[in-house]
Design a protein around this motif. Structure first.
Motif, PDB file in Angstrom:
ATOM      1  N   ILE A 149       0.867  -1.176   0.000  1.00 27.38           N
ATOM      2  CA  ILE A 149       0.000   0.000   0.000  1.00 27.38           C
ATOM      3  C   ILE A 149       0.903   1.226   0.000  1.00 27.38           C
ATOM      4  CG2 ILE A 149      -1.710   1.314   1.347  1.00 27.38           C
ATOM      5  CD1 ILE A 149      -2.620  -1.458   2.507  1.00 27.38           C
ATOM      6  N   VAL A 150       0.713   2.099  -0.965  1.00 25.09           N
ATOM      7  CA  VAL A 150       1.480   3.345  -0.998  1.00 25.09           C
ATOM      8  C   VAL A 150       0.484   4.498  -1.106  1.00 25.09           C
ATOM      9  CG1 VAL A 150       3.323   4.674  -2.097  1.00 25.09           C
ATOM     10  CG2 VAL A 150       3.393   2.175  -2.203  1.00 25.09           C
ATOM     11  N   ASN A 151       0.522   5.381  -0.130  1.00 27.04           N
ATOM     12  CA  ASN A 151      -0.383   6.535  -0.104  1.00 27.04           C
ATOM     13  C   ASN A 151       0.401   7.808  -0.408  1.00 27.04           C
ATOM     14  OD1 ASN A 151      -2.585   4.914   0.815  1.00 27.04           O
ATOM     15  ND2 ASN A 151      -1.656   4.915   2.848  1.00 27.04           N
ATOM     16  N   VAL A 152      -0.214   8.691  -1.182  1.00 28.36           N
ATOM     17  CA  VAL A 152       0.479   9.949  -1.504  1.00 28.36           C
ATOM     18  C   VAL A 152       0.020  11.032  -0.527  1.00 28.36           C
ATOM     19  CG1 VAL A 152       0.844  11.745  -3.232  1.00 28.36           C
ATOM     20  CG2 VAL A 152       0.792   9.347  -3.925  1.00 28.36           C
ATOM     21  N   THR A 153       0.956  11.502   0.258  1.00 33.16           N
ATOM     22  CA  THR A 153       0.664  12.607   1.162  1.00 33.16           C
ATOM     23  C   THR A 153       1.308  13.865   0.559  1.00 33.16           C
ATOM     24  OG1 THR A 153       0.977  13.406   3.408  1.00 33.16           O
ATOM     25  CG2 THR A 153       2.466  11.677   2.731  1.00 33.16           C
ATOM     26  N   SER A 154       1.884  14.736   1.352  1.00 36.42           N
ATOM     27  CA  SER A 154       2.447  15.989   0.821  1.00 36.42           C
ATOM     28  C   SER A 154       3.329  16.611   1.890  1.00 36.42           C
ATOM     29  CB  SER A 154       1.302  16.953   0.491  1.00 36.42           C
ATOM     30  OG  SER A 154       1.778  18.266   0.342  1.00 36.42           O
ATOM     31  N   THR A 155       4.259  17.463   1.461  1.00 37.94           N
ATOM     32  CA  THR A 155       5.040  18.196   2.467  1.00 37.94           C
ATOM     33  C   THR A 155       4.112  19.095   3.306  1.00 37.94           C
ATOM     34  OG1 THR A 155       5.609  19.759   0.712  1.00 37.94           O
ATOM     35  CG2 THR A 155       7.306  18.169   1.339  1.00 37.94           C
ATOM     36  N   ALA A 156       2.895  19.319   2.802  1.00 36.19           N
ATOM     37  CA  ALA A 156       1.905  20.072   3.596  1.00 36.19           C
ATOM     38  C   ALA A 156       1.514  19.320   4.865  1.00 36.19           C
ATOM     39  CB  ALA A 156       0.659  20.350   2.754  1.00 36.19           C
ATOM     40  N   ALA A 157       1.888  18.032   4.942  1.00 38.53           N
ATOM     41  CA  ALA A 157       1.614  17.257   6.161  1.00 38.53           C
ATOM     42  C   ALA A 157       2.576  17.647   7.280  1.00 38.53           C
ATOM     43  CB  ALA A 157       1.757  15.756   5.872  1.00 38.53           C
ATOM     44  N   MET A 159       4.782  20.746   7.023  1.00 36.85           N
ATOM     45  CA  MET A 159       5.109  22.178   7.047  1.00 36.85           C
ATOM     46  C   MET A 159       3.965  22.956   6.394  1.00 36.85           C
ATOM     47  SD  MET A 159       7.969  22.157   3.995  1.00 36.85           S
ATOM     48  CE  MET A 159       8.405  23.863   4.022  1.00 36.85           C
ATOM     49  N   THR A 160       3.974  24.274   6.605  1.00 37.97           N
ATOM     50  CA  THR A 160       2.882  25.039   6.010  1.00 37.97           C
ATOM     51  C   THR A 160       3.429  26.120   5.078  1.00 37.97           C
ATOM     52  OG1 THR A 160       0.779  26.116   6.530  1.00 37.97           O
ATOM     53  CG2 THR A 160       2.671  26.748   7.869  1.00 37.97           C
ATOM     54  N   SER A 161       2.565  26.672   4.247  1.00 37.30           N
ATOM     55  CA  SER A 161       2.987  27.723   3.315  1.00 37.30           C
ATOM     56  C   SER A 161       1.771  28.552   2.947  1.00 37.30           C
ATOM     57  CB  SER A 161       3.565  27.085   2.040  1.00 37.30           C
ATOM     58  OG  SER A 161       2.508  26.581   1.252  1.00 37.30           O
ATOM     59  N   ASP A 162       1.982  29.535   2.057  1.00 42.97           N
ATOM     60  CA  ASP A 162       0.854  30.359   1.617  1.00 42.97           C
ATOM     61  C   ASP A 162      -0.149  29.552   0.810  1.00 42.97           C
ATOM     62  OD1 ASP A 162       2.540  29.918  -0.503  1.00 42.97           O
ATOM     63  OD2 ASP A 162       2.301  31.925  -1.351  1.00 42.97           O
ATOM     64  N   ARG A 163       0.257  28.360   0.385  1.00 46.67           N
ATOM     65  CA  ARG A 163      -0.578  27.592  -0.526  1.00 46.67           C
ATOM     66  C   ARG A 163      -1.472  26.569   0.185  1.00 46.67           C
ATOM     67  NH1 ARG A 163       2.009  23.402  -4.782  1.00 46.67           N
ATOM     68  NH2 ARG A 163       0.092  22.507  -5.486  1.00 46.67           N
ATOM     69  N   SER A 170      -4.559  19.015   6.945  1.00 46.96           N
ATOM     70  CA  SER A 170      -5.122  17.995   7.846  1.00 46.96           C
ATOM     71  C   SER A 170      -5.250  16.658   7.134  1.00 46.96           C
ATOM     72  CB  SER A 170      -6.511  18.396   8.335  1.00 46.96           C
ATOM     73  OG  SER A 170      -6.491  19.662   8.905  1.00 46.96           O
ATOM     74  N   SER A 171      -5.747  16.713   5.900  1.00 48.63           N
ATOM     75  CA  SER A 171      -5.967  15.451   5.180  1.00 48.63           C
ATOM     76  C   SER A 171      -4.646  14.732   4.948  1.00 48.63           C
ATOM     77  CB  SER A 171      -6.679  15.704   3.846  1.00 48.63           C
ATOM     78  OG  SER A 171      -5.823  16.343   2.918  1.00 48.63           O
ATOM     79  N   LYS A 172      -3.604  15.496   4.603  1.00 49.06           N
ATOM     80  CA  LYS A 172      -2.330  14.862   4.272  1.00 49.06           C
ATOM     81  C   LYS A 172      -1.615  14.335   5.512  1.00 49.06           C
ATOM     82  CE  LYS A 172      -2.591  15.190  -0.155  1.00 49.06           C
ATOM     83  NZ  LYS A 172      -2.724  13.981  -0.970  1.00 49.06           N
ATOM     84  N   ALA A 173      -1.707  15.070   6.629  1.00 47.41           N
ATOM     85  CA  ALA A 173      -1.114  14.584   7.882  1.00 47.41           C
ATOM     86  C   ALA A 173      -1.848  13.319   8.334  1.00 47.41           C
ATOM     87  CB  ALA A 173      -1.195  15.659   8.956  1.00 47.41           C
ATOM     88  N   ALA A 174      -3.152  13.302   8.155  1.00 45.46           N
ATOM     89  CA  ALA A 174      -3.939  12.133   8.568  1.00 45.46           C
ATOM     90  C   ALA A 174      -3.596  10.905   7.725  1.00 45.46           C
ATOM     91  CB  ALA A 174      -5.429  12.452   8.466  1.00 45.46           C
ATOM     92  N   ILE A 175      -3.314  11.122   6.449  1.00 44.50           N
ATOM     93  CA  ILE A 175      -2.945   9.992   5.578  1.00 44.50           C
ATOM     94  C   ILE A 175      -1.639   9.351   6.083  1.00 44.50           C
ATOM     95  CG2 ILE A 175      -2.120   9.374   3.265  1.00 44.50           C
ATOM     96  CD1 ILE A 175      -4.188  11.416   2.177  1.00 44.50           C
ATOM     97  N   ALA A 176      -0.703  10.197   6.530  1.00 43.85           N
ATOM     98  CA  ALA A 176       0.564   9.652   7.064  1.00 43.85           C
ATOM     99  C   ALA A 176       0.277   8.814   8.308  1.00 43.85           C
ATOM    100  CB  ALA A 176       1.525  10.794   7.367  1.00 43.85           C
ATOM    101  N   PRO A 198       5.407  14.180  -1.562  1.00 40.75           N
ATOM    102  CA  PRO A 198       6.012  15.059  -2.565  1.00 40.75           C
ATOM    103  C   PRO A 198       6.032  16.525  -2.123  1.00 40.75           C
ATOM    104  CG  PRO A 198       4.168  13.774  -3.483  1.00 40.75           C
ATOM    105  CD  PRO A 198       4.091  13.689  -1.998  1.00 40.75           C
ATOM    106  N   GLY A 199       7.068  17.239  -2.603  1.00 40.81           N
ATOM    107  CA  GLY A 199       7.099  18.691  -2.477  1.00 40.81           C
ATOM    108  C   GLY A 199       6.462  19.267  -3.731  1.00 40.81           C
ATOM    109  N   HIS A 200       7.107  20.254  -4.362  1.00 42.87           N
ATOM    110  CA  HIS A 200       6.528  20.837  -5.581  1.00 42.87           C
ATOM    111  C   HIS A 200       6.825  19.952  -6.784  1.00 42.87           C
ATOM    112  CE1 HIS A 200       5.295  24.445  -3.609  1.00 42.87           C
ATOM    113  NE2 HIS A 200       6.509  24.665  -3.152  1.00 42.87           N
TER     114      HIS A 200
END
Ligand SMILES: NC(=O)c1ccc[n+]([C@@H]2O[C@H](COP(=O)([O-])OP(=O)(O)OC[C@H]3O[C@@H](n4cnc5c(N)ncnc54)[C@H](O)[C@@H]3O)[C@@H](O)[C@H]2O)c1
Length: 270
Positions: A149-157, A159-163, A170-176, A198-200
């Motif tokens: 099983i491989v789930n795609v989260t994000s660096t948003a999990a 760190m935060t940014s203007d984007r 929340s969704s990406k941290a929860a996936i981790a 992934p980052g950008h």
């Protein structure tokens, strides 16, 4: 195989069946290509059925015969059940589940600006969709005593940014968290569960930011470029392979080093 020859790898997924959500575009599409090129049977589960069918035909021309399309909204449990049924019927089981489908909110919204309906919409696609697919896939993997099983989260999990928005982060941290939680109950069946972060990455989702904004972001990435979908697909393929049997519960960051630096600004490399 001309286009896919860039991978220069030998098929290691022959006999395996993978289901990739969000496989019609961006990171999901690159993952479908990569797994198919490595010899897997691949089911593309996506809302964009026409785009997924185009990819299926393209891959067939390049010699990848065993590609199927499930028209599927990952926020709808019935459609998820149907996609996994189709996989079972067509290929006899499911070895690899890659949860890529994801959405973000249209505008930059703070917690006080975001309404609950929008918060729930993002969580329902990003988090609940992953959970529901995992729940359907696990019995098939337990039967085979093998699963990836491989789930795609994000660096948003992390760190935060203007984007980022409260819903997306929340969704990406929860996936981790979900990814790690599976380890306890399912490792003994030969099932691993990992996430990639992934980052950008250059995809239709990120290209919406516009050229100028992307150039500015590029300057904050130590390796000096925005990532390609193939950078993420390569990591997903490794974590999906037999070789990764001793790696589970992990989150692999694929961001050109961006999360390792603070205030890197425009002076990277100096
Ligand atoms: N591009 C980036 O910079 C970046 C960075 C970090 C994380 N991510 C994550 O990577 C994943 C893929 O993003 P991408 O950039 O390739 O985006 P993309 O928009 O190119 O692809 C997303 C795919 O998901 C599908 N999808 C969306 N909602 C769906 C639903 N309800 N049911 C089924 N399919 C649905 C879309 O049709 C599309 O094919 C997302 O989870 C995203 O959050 C992307």
């Amino acid at each position: 195989m001309a286009k896919l020859d860039r991978y220069k790898i030998s098929p290691r997924m022959v006999g395996r069946t993978a289901l990739v959500t969000g496989g019609a575009s961006g990171i999901g599409r690159a993952t479908v290509e990569r797994l198919a090129y490595e010899g897997a049977n691949v089911v593309i589960a996506d809302l964009q059925t026409a785009l997924a069918q185009e990819l299926r035909v393209e891959l067939k021309v390049q010699g990848c015969e065993h590609i199927s399309v499930a028209s599927c909204d990952v926020s709808d449990e019935e459609q998820i059940v149907a996609a996994v049924e189709l996989t079972k019927r067509t290929y006899g089981g499911l070895d690899i589940l890659v949860n890529v489908a994801g959405v973000s909110s249209p505008s930059r919204q703070t917690a006080t600006e975001m309404d609950l309906q929008e918060f729930r919409r993002v969580l329902s696609v990003n988090l609940e969709g992953s959970f529901l697919f995992i729940r359907q896939a696990l019995p098939l993997m337990i039967d085979k005593r093998f699963g990836r099983i491989v789930n795609v989260t994000s660096t948003a999990a992390v760190m935060t940014s203007d984007r980022t928005t409260p819903a997306y982060s929340s969704s990406k941290a929860a996936i981790a968290g979900l990814t790690r939680q599976l380890v306890y109950a399912y490792s003994r069946f030969g099932i691993t569960s990992n996430s990639v972060c992934p980052g950008h990455i250059k995809t239709p989702l990120s290209l919406r930011l516009g050229e100028e904004s992307l150039r500015a972001r590029e300057r904050t990435i130590p390796v000096g470029r925005i990532g390609d979908p193939e950078d993420v697909a390569a990591a997903i393929a490794f974590l999906s392979s037999d070789e990764a049997s001793f790696i589970t519960g992990q989150m692999l960051v694929i961001d050109g080093g961006q999360t390792t630096v603070i205030n890197y600004g425009e002076s990277h490399g100096e």
